[in-house]
Scaffold this active site. Structure first.
Site, short mmCIF file in Angstrom:
data_model
loop_
_atom_site.label_atom_id
_atom_site.label_comp_id
_atom_site.label_asym_id
_atom_site.label_seq_id
_atom_site.Cartn_x
_atom_site.Cartn_y
_atom_site.Cartn_z
N CYS A 195 24.55 -5.06 -69.88
CA CYS A 195 24.59 -3.83 -69.09
C CYS A 195 23.17 -3.33 -68.84
O CYS A 195 22.41 -3.17 -69.79
CB CYS A 195 25.40 -2.78 -69.84
SG CYS A 195 25.27 -1.14 -69.09
N LEU A 233 40.78 8.25 -24.04
CA LEU A 233 40.06 7.36 -23.13
C LEU A 233 40.25 5.91 -23.48
O LEU A 233 40.27 5.53 -24.64
CB LEU A 233 38.56 7.67 -23.20
CG LEU A 233 38.07 8.94 -22.53
CD1 LEU A 233 36.57 9.04 -22.68
CD2 LEU A 233 38.46 8.95 -21.07
N LYS A 257 29.28 10.18 -24.70
CA LYS A 257 30.53 10.32 -25.43
C LYS A 257 30.21 10.88 -26.82
O LYS A 257 29.69 10.19 -27.68
CB LYS A 257 31.25 8.99 -25.56
CG LYS A 257 32.62 9.15 -26.15
CD LYS A 257 33.43 7.88 -26.06
CE LYS A 257 34.83 8.14 -26.57
NZ LYS A 257 34.85 8.68 -27.93
ZN ZN Z 1 26.35 0.04 -70.61
#
Ligand code: ZN
Length: 592
Positions: free
Chosen positions: A331, A4, A37
């Site tokens: 971290c 389409l 659709k």
């Molecule tokens: Zn780490």
């Protein structure tokens, strides 16, 4: 089967009608059918004298794949049609789809088992249709909407698309219920907002509405553009839904390589029928570029993808209390100062014992692509680490069924199964072990090159950086990373314990001459009914064949099992022979 053309605005719909009216003025008065659709996998169903005889995927529009057995498992597909006006031979076009609820369930399971979730229900449905084992297709509980008929023999005294939909329903097909006929394009345009609002609430993925010229005789007169797009139909697509919500916090996920990945924790908001509470942020540069601050009101978009994206902050809604984001220097999982290599946009936690890295590393080791330990996904690895049963991948091999059974969520069977899966991974080829160890820059291909050229773990550990760099396809960066890995005392200890655990350290690259498969190369994909991946590899190699990791023109055959993926597609694309386990065993000459 046809595809389409798309319209993204009402103006484009008008242009479409104007173009058609220049060819055939009657088009303006012919009326239109409006349909939803459905974003699924298009299929082609052949019925002979009212019986389902053949089902195929759309493929490239001309040539598809035969998937009759799999389609038979779709409950909405009538095997025998009702009524006496069914043409003698006809093709019914339909869309196979996976409802949102089944899609979420499937992805949750995949994530639990450490497999990559599907990006959208369409991919999940298409994947299920291509399964070699119909019981797997059945388990996915696919659904089907029929939307058109092509009569090949006999006749169908129906002259409008809306009546065709009614006939399909009468014969026993399921037709998406939100279809209606309108008299003019103006009426179709008026219906657009209601369709757009309704689509968001459907229990399956839909990405627009389809307008079709209702009078079927005009379809042929209007014809097809460029061999594919019929002029008599168009898809009116809607922009992905955007929601506005507040950014609660920017959190950091630490990956297996130690990379710190920021993501947005959002005030839960509904976008496209799904409640969203997190969005990806990619990296700190992107956050700075978009000036995203904690506390901001933000726009979130979800366009078919599972992972929502954060588009932009709404600066006009700021109160002054928003806090600019600063990437942490330590971290978040282990508090080790992070490193930022000069050539990378990411920060890394350098601590190899970082709990976040350890978790991701073990999950990667156990993943299907590496050591293929079934049933060892995030949830279980997290549990094993928390209970102190493992610290690293070598500890997995010492686990006993009794230990596991004492843990929450394990029964006798599941404990025994996991122990067996871990034991079976001992015979995975060295290349997959290398990949599983998660050495930086060592992906699957590099791992294979290294294993093949050096032949054993000992040779790899003893190789100098120069030796490593001389392997074709291995550059200085990889050589340095590999040498660095083996020089680390902690890694030497890990390798020693893996050796004691009996994990395969030699690459089985024996070239047997004169075997039935001599000179032939095979690629394995999916789960075979009885042989494990490594057993199958050994059998092929023992018969003189070679096992390769990827499909190319040089591949002699692809041995495919359940849940086969991209390699199978590639093989089909290249016209390479596809075998199941039984066929492989026959070739080798030890079928039972
Ligand atoms: Zn780490």
């Amino acid at each position: 089967m046809l595809s389409l053309a798309n319209a993204f605005s009402d103006e484009e719909l008008e242009d479409w009608e104007n173009r058609n009216a220049r060819l055939i003025p009657e088009v303006r008065a012919a009326g239109y059918t409006l349909e939803v659709k459905i974003d699924g996998a298009a299929v082609n169903l052949t019925y002979e004298k009212g019986h389902f005889v053949l089902g195929a995927t759309r493929g490239n529009g001309t040539i598809g794949e035969v998937i009759t057995a799999n389609l038979r498992t779709v409950t909405d597909l009538p095997l025998t049609l009702k009524g006496d006006d069914v043409p003698a031979l006809m093709e019914v076009r339909g869309e196979v789809y996976l409802p949102w609820v089944g899609f979420r369930r499937l992805n949750e399971r995949r994530e639990r088992e450490g497999e990559t979730p599907f990006a959208n229900p369409r991919n999940a449905a298409a994947g299920a249709l291509r399964q070699l084992d119909p019981t797997i297709t059945r388990a996915r509980r696919l659904r089907l909407f029929a939307f058109s008929i092509e009569v090949l023999e006999g006749s169908l005294p129906i002259t409008s698309h809306s009546k065709m939909l009614a006939a399909l329903e009468r014969w026993g097909f399921v037709v998406e219920p939100h279809h209606r006929r309108v008299d003019s394009l103006a009426e179709a345009r008026d219906a657009v907002p209601a369709y757009e609002a309704m689509l968001r609430k459907l229990p399956f993925q839909a990405d627009g509405m389809v307008l079709k010229v209702d009078a079927i005789p005009l379809h042929e007169e209007l014809g097809v553009v460029g061999g594919r797009d019929p002029r008599w139909a168009i898809a009116r697509k809607f922009a992905p839904e955007v929601a506005v919500t507040q950014l609660r916090a920017i959190r950091i996920n630490v990956g297996r390589t130690g990379a710190l990945n920021p993501w947005a924790e959002l005030e839960p908001v509904e976008v496209g029928g799904v409640t969203v509470s997190a969005a990806t942020l990619h990296n700190e540069e992107l956050i700075a570029q978009k000036d995203i601050r904690v506390g901001d009101w933000v726009e979130v978009v979800r366009a078919g993808e599972v992972i929502p994206q954060l588009v932009a902050p709404l600066r006009e809604k700021r109160t002054g209390k928003e806090v600019p984001f600063v990437m942490p220097d330590r971290c978040p999982a282990c508090d080790t100062p992070v490193e930022r290599p000069a050539d990378e946009a990411m920060r890394f936690c350098p601590n190899v014992s970082c709990p976040a890295r350890v978790l991701e590393g073990i999950v990667h080791f156990a993943s299907r692509e590496a050591m293929d330990i079934r049933g060892l996904g995030y949830e279980r690895v997290r549990q094993l680490l928390a209970d102190g049963l493992i610290d690293d991948v070598a500890d997995l091999y010492a686990l006993s069924a009794q230990q596991l059974q004492a843990m929450e969520g394990f029964a006798a069977t599941s404990a025994a199964q996991l122990v067996a899966a871990i034991a079976a991974s001992r015979s995975q080829p060295l290349s997959l072990l290398l990949f599983g160890l998660g050495i930086r820059h060592v992906g699957k291909t590099v791992a294979q090159l290294l294993a093949r050229h050096l032949g054993s773990m000992d040779a790899l550990a003893a190789a100098s950086q120069q030796d490593l760099a001389s392997v074709p396809g291995v550059g200085p960066t990889i050589a340095e990373a590999v040498a660095h890995f083996f020089a680390e005392p902690r890694n030497q200890d890990l390798i020693g314990r893996l050796r004691e655990a009996g994990v395969t350290f030699e690459e089985a690259q024996r070239i047997v001459t004169g075997g039935p498969l001599a000179g032939r190369t095979y690629v394995l994909t999916g789960t075979l009914p009885t042989l494990s991946r490594s057993e199958a590899s050994k059998r092929i190699e023992a018969a003189g064949g070679r096992v390769a990791g990827s499909v190319s023109k040089k591949t002699s055959g692809v041995v495919a099992g359940a849940d086969a993926g991209g390699k199978l597609d590639k093989a089909r694309e290249l016209g390479i022979e596809i075998l199941d386990e039984a066929a492989l065993l026959r070739l080798i000459g030890d079928a039972t």
